[in-house]
Motif scaffolding. Structure first.
Motif, PDB file in Angstrom:
ATOM      1  N   TYR A  66       9.099-106.585 -55.891  1.00 57.04           N
ATOM      2  CA  TYR A  66       8.906-106.077 -56.536  1.00 57.04           C
ATOM      3  C   TYR A  66       9.225-104.797 -55.719  1.00 57.04           C
ATOM      4  CZ  TYR A  66       8.419-110.599 -58.919  1.00 57.04           C
ATOM      5  OH  TYR A  66       8.368-111.876 -59.686  1.00 57.04           O
TER       6      TYR A  66
ATOM      7  N   ASP B  84      11.396-100.864 -57.521  1.00 60.06           N
ATOM      8  CA  ASP B  84      12.018-100.019 -58.927  1.00 60.06           C
ATOM      9  C   ASP B  84      13.771-100.091 -58.163  1.00 60.06           C
ATOM     10  OD1 ASP B  84      12.144 -98.500 -57.357  1.00 60.06           O
ATOM     11  OD2 ASP B  84      11.470 -96.738 -58.415  1.00 60.06           O
TER      12      ASP B  84
ATOM     13  N   LEU C  43      14.568-106.608 -67.773  1.00 59.93           N
ATOM     14  CA  LEU C  43      13.753-106.840 -67.756  1.00 59.93           C
ATOM     15  C   LEU C  43      12.421-106.916 -67.760  1.00 59.93           C
ATOM     16  CD1 LEU C  43      14.315-103.559 -69.965  1.00 59.93           C
ATOM     17  CD2 LEU C  43      14.622-103.563 -68.030  1.00 59.93           C
TER      18      LEU C  43
ATOM     19  N   SER D 247       8.959-106.507 -65.920  1.00 62.41           N
ATOM     20  CA  SER D 247       7.757-105.094 -65.893  1.00 62.41           C
ATOM     21  C   SER D 247       8.072-105.198 -67.241  1.00 62.41           C
ATOM     22  CB  SER D 247       9.004-103.925 -65.972  1.00 62.41           C
ATOM     23  OG  SER D 247      10.575-104.326 -66.368  1.00 62.41           O
TER      24      SER D 247
ATOM     25  N   SER E 293       3.009-111.365 -70.737  1.00 68.09           N
ATOM     26  CA  SER E 293       3.712-109.665 -70.296  1.00 68.09           C
ATOM     27  C   SER E 293       3.085-108.521 -71.289  1.00 68.09           C
ATOM     28  CB  SER E 293       4.561-109.839 -70.319  1.00 68.09           C
ATOM     29  OG  SER E 293       5.523-109.962 -72.247  1.00 68.09           O
TER      30      SER E 293
ATOM     31  N   ILE F 217      11.339 -96.558 -68.941  1.00 65.51           N
ATOM     32  CA  ILE F 217      10.012 -97.321 -68.379  1.00 65.51           C
ATOM     33  C   ILE F 217       9.899 -96.822 -67.239  1.00 65.51           C
ATOM     34  CG2 ILE F 217       9.873 -99.261 -67.143  1.00 65.51           C
ATOM     35  CD1 ILE F 217      11.646-100.647 -68.863  1.00 65.51           C
TER      36      ILE F 217
ATOM     37  N   ARG G  81       6.229 -94.517 -65.835  1.00 67.68           N
ATOM     38  CA  ARG G  81       5.685 -94.717 -64.854  1.00 67.68           C
ATOM     39  C   ARG G  81       4.004 -94.158 -64.299  1.00 67.68           C
ATOM     40  NH1 ARG G  81       7.500 -97.038 -58.899  1.00 67.68           N
ATOM     41  NH2 ARG G  81       5.432 -97.395 -58.456  1.00 67.68           N
TER      42      ARG G  81
ATOM     43  N   TYR H  90       2.683 -99.534 -71.539  1.00 65.57           N
ATOM     44  CA  TYR H  90       2.901-100.084 -69.646  1.00 65.57           C
ATOM     45  C   TYR H  90       3.756 -98.986 -69.051  1.00 65.57           C
ATOM     46  CZ  TYR H  90       6.011-102.103 -66.108  1.00 65.57           C
ATOM     47  OH  TYR H  90       6.268-102.099 -64.781  1.00 65.57           O
TER      48      TYR H  90
ATOM     49  N   GLU I 271      10.128 -99.200 -63.525  1.00 64.89           N
ATOM     50  CA  GLU I 271      10.495-100.304 -63.440  1.00 64.89           C
ATOM     51  C   GLU I 271      11.054-101.853 -62.308  1.00 64.89           C
ATOM     52  OE1 GLU I 271      15.508 -99.902 -64.006  1.00 64.89           O
ATOM     53  OE2 GLU I 271      14.753 -98.110 -62.923  1.00 64.89           O
ATOM     54  N   ARG I 272      10.524-102.749 -61.923  1.00 64.23           N
ATOM     55  CA  ARG I 272      10.582-103.866 -61.130  1.00 64.23           C
ATOM     56  C   ARG I 272      11.550-104.574 -61.397  1.00 64.23           C
ATOM     57  NH1 ARG I 272       5.670-107.041 -61.526  1.00 64.23           N
ATOM     58  NH2 ARG I 272       5.295-107.205 -59.944  1.00 64.23           N
TER      59      ARG I 272
END
Ligand SMILES: [Zn+2]
Length: 639
Positions: free
Chosen positions: A501, A503, A521, A524, A547, A577, A581, A604, A608-609
């Motif tokens: 994974y 971004d 999403l 993430s 999640s 998002i 981070r 969170y 991004e993932r």
């Protein structure tokens, strides 16, 4: 429900044969079916059926279990205007009080023919599994929509002679063979009820036919119907890829089980996107701008390869439980991980072999499939085989709680399992054998016309063992019955790639998200949002259990309104998002739940993932080997 239906069928059949027989229909005395589609733009199909009968009580049935749909989806709700007549006189009918698909009547003595007239009303928009079959400019006739047959009869034993009238100036395409044609009607050659139901007709005012195997036998054509002439403008490279598809299936299976093959392609935004397989044709429905919009084309990449593969895997070779004698006998879907699952694998791989998937797109597709299945929370309560056994209900599952429900996972998860089987054969045989060899031995054989060869789980295991000895029974049983966490990723690893994974958005998933108005999403925040706009709002259609979004209290069915105090959009949410981070402040999502609004604080900070495949150094790249073109390259198309 299934057991009740079966009991009634058996009881009726017994009484039917004890009563001296009212089934006058034989191959020598075919039924006649005259269908009039001249009012198709008004979404009503008219039919007149003439059945040979003998005196006595008769039960007629409307097809209930539709091949390819793996479910009792016969559109009985759209059957209207039903009248039964003998010698011009109307006779009474009465619906069975338990089996909604059966009607009873009494045929008077001295009668040899029953005339049935009926209408089929096509919905203008999808309602459950009821999809439109007609638009102002085109229509797709599935014969099962407009006929009845005697209860208890086998569809192979009944012969139907069909004729069709289409609106003035409309053209048509079908796998059915034409006996004669006039300005008034098309008269088809008599066929078994099995073949009639298996051979839909596409008709439209804007239509063209392209030869996909020029100068070769058997012939392959694609019949394209659209709302306007623009919809028929296919790029020459697409035609070339379709021709390569014909060549690649020849290389893969080594034999064909049809007299000729006719792809039916409806290019319209007024029908639901869909694909249904048949022995000698397939009914493919795609969005109106597919040939003008690259992301729409990409989201439909494997449709034709998938449906075409079914001619071998699904129609010719068919699980015993799906090879039923008629359309009232319940189907058993337990082996759909072969029927649909291996077809899904070949639909994906053939897309790569013909070049519609570049090697990068293929990897992005497999990465996304592996990643979403890896996150399927529902595997703790429901194994993969159960999703296949319950095929008759899973297609209509609501979207909410998809990860927890699981749905028709036997499609995509089986892609991973068949990839693993393919890589095991390749590794253990030192590259001498592959799943291609299994296809040639299990699904190839003789070049013949439409034929059904049923199989069991044991037959699949035995056939694989003749290609390469291995404990295939354990291999499949472990994967079908597993309740362990995570998707079966062994095939990816064997093929020299691992799931990672980062971004960067997944390229293949983005192509699907755009036309479907989705923001995915799930890796993430853990949410999947559908931009409905207007009255429907922007619905959170799924939240992955465990999640960050789920932990904050967000659930499927809620509507997303704002992100950190600003009206939400895909771009705004993704940017938020990214900004969050490594920080410590939660992301605030304002959510509407029916009449109530609430702000949820999602803790969170992982950025991004999105899933991708990364090369495992030192391991051979079997995936690229599997994806290589196997047939000689066809000439560039000039069409
Ligand atoms: Zn399929």
């Amino acid at each position: 429900m299934e057991r009740v239906a079966r009991r009634i069928l058996v009881a009726a059949a017994m009484c039917f044969f004890c009563g001296g027989g009212t089934l006058g229909q034989t191959a020598k005395a075919p039924a006649r079916l005259d269908v009039d589609l001249r009012e198709a733009p008004k979404r009503i199909f008219h039919a007149k059926l003439t059945l040979p009968v003998t005196a006595g009580s008769l039960t007629l049935v409307y097809p209930k279990w539709i091949p390819g749909e793996h479910a009792p989806t016969g559109p009985i709700v759209n059957l209207t205007g039903l009248f039964l007549r003998v010698g011009g006189q109307e006779i009474a009918w009465r619906r069975d009080e338990v089996d909604m698909y059966a009607v009873h009547c009494d045929i008077p003595s001295g009668t040899s023919e029953l005339e049935v007239s009926l209408d089929f009303v096509s919905p203008s928009a999808a309602v459950g599994r009821e999809n439109p079959s007609a638009t102002a400019q085109l229509a797709l006739l599935n014969w099962y929509m407009v006929l009845l047959y005697p209860q208890g009869a086998k569809s192979d034993d009944l012969t139907y002679t069909a004729s069709l009238r289409v609106p003035s100036g409309w053209k048509y395409g079908t796998a059915l063979e034409v006996a004669s044609e006039s300005s008034d009607a098309i008269e088809f050659k008599p066929v078994s009820l099995t073949m009639l139901v298996d051979s839909p007709v596409l008709t439209a005012s804007h239509m063209r036919t392209i030869d996909l195997s020029p100068g070769q036998k058997p012939e392959h054509h694609i019949h394209i119907a659209a709302e306007s002439e623009l919809g028929l403008e296919v790029p020459p490279e697409t035609v070339q890829q379709w021709r390569q598809l014909v060549a690649e299936t020849g290389a893969l299976f080594g034999a064909r089980h049809y007299r000729h093959y006719d792809f039916l392609l409806s290019v319209t935004d007024n029908m639901e996107v869909d694909g249904v397989e048949h022995h000698e044709s397939s009914d493919n429905r795609v969005p109106g701008r597919i040939f003008q919009d690259e992301s729409i084309a990409e989201s439909m990449t494997d449709l034709l390869p998938h449906e075409f593969t079914h001619s071998w895997n699904g129609k010719y070779r068919r699980p015993k439980g799906l090879a039923t004698p008629n359309y009232q006998e319940p189907m058993k879907g337990g082996l759909l991980w072969v029927y649909e699952g291996m077809t899904q694998y070949w639909g994906t791989i053939l897309s790569a072999r013909i070049g519609t998937f570049t090697p990068e797109k293929l990897r992005e597709n497999l990465a996304w499939v592996a990643a979403y299945l890896d996150k399927r929370a529902g595997r703790v309560w429901r194994d993969l085989e159960d999703t296949a056994i319950s095929s008759q209900v899973v297609y209509s599952s609501p979207q909410e709680y998809r990860s927890w429900r699981r749905e028709a996972d036997y499609y995509d998860e089986s892609t991973l399992i068949w990839l693993e089987a393919d890589t095991i054969i390749r590794k253990e045989s030192g590259g001498k054998k592959s799943l291609d060899d299994f296809c040639r031995s299990f699904e190839g054989g003789e070049n013949n016309g439409p034929k059904v060869m049923p199989y069991t789980f044991e037959d699949v295991v035995a056939a694989l063992n003749t290609v390469w000895p291995y404990d295939w029974k354990k291999f499949f049983t472990d994967r079908l019955e597993s309740h362990g966490p995570g998707a079966p990723l062994g095939g990816l690893e064997n093929s020299g790639w691992k799931l990672i994974y980062n971004d960067t958005p997944n390229d293949n998933r983005m192509a699907q998200e755009l036309p479907q108005h989705l923001t995915d999403l799930q890796f993430s925040l853990g949410i999947l949002v559908h931009e409905g706009g207007g009255e429907g709002g922007d619905e959170i259609i799924d939240v992955n259990p465990g999640s960050p979004a789920a932990q904050a209290g967000i659930a499927p069915g809620m509507k997303l309104v704002a992100v950190n105090g600003r009206r939400w959009s895909t771009g705004e949410l993704r940017a938020t998002i990214r900004r969050a981070r490594g920080g410590s402040e939660p992301i605030e999502l304002l959510v509407e739940n029916e009449d109530f609004f609430r702000t949820y604080r999602v803790d969170y900070h992982g950025g991004e993932r999105y899933p991708h495949l990364q090369r495992i150094e030192g391991k051979p790249d079997l995936l690229s080997e599997i994806a290589k073109m196997k047939a000689p390259a066809v000439a560039a198309a000039k069409d």
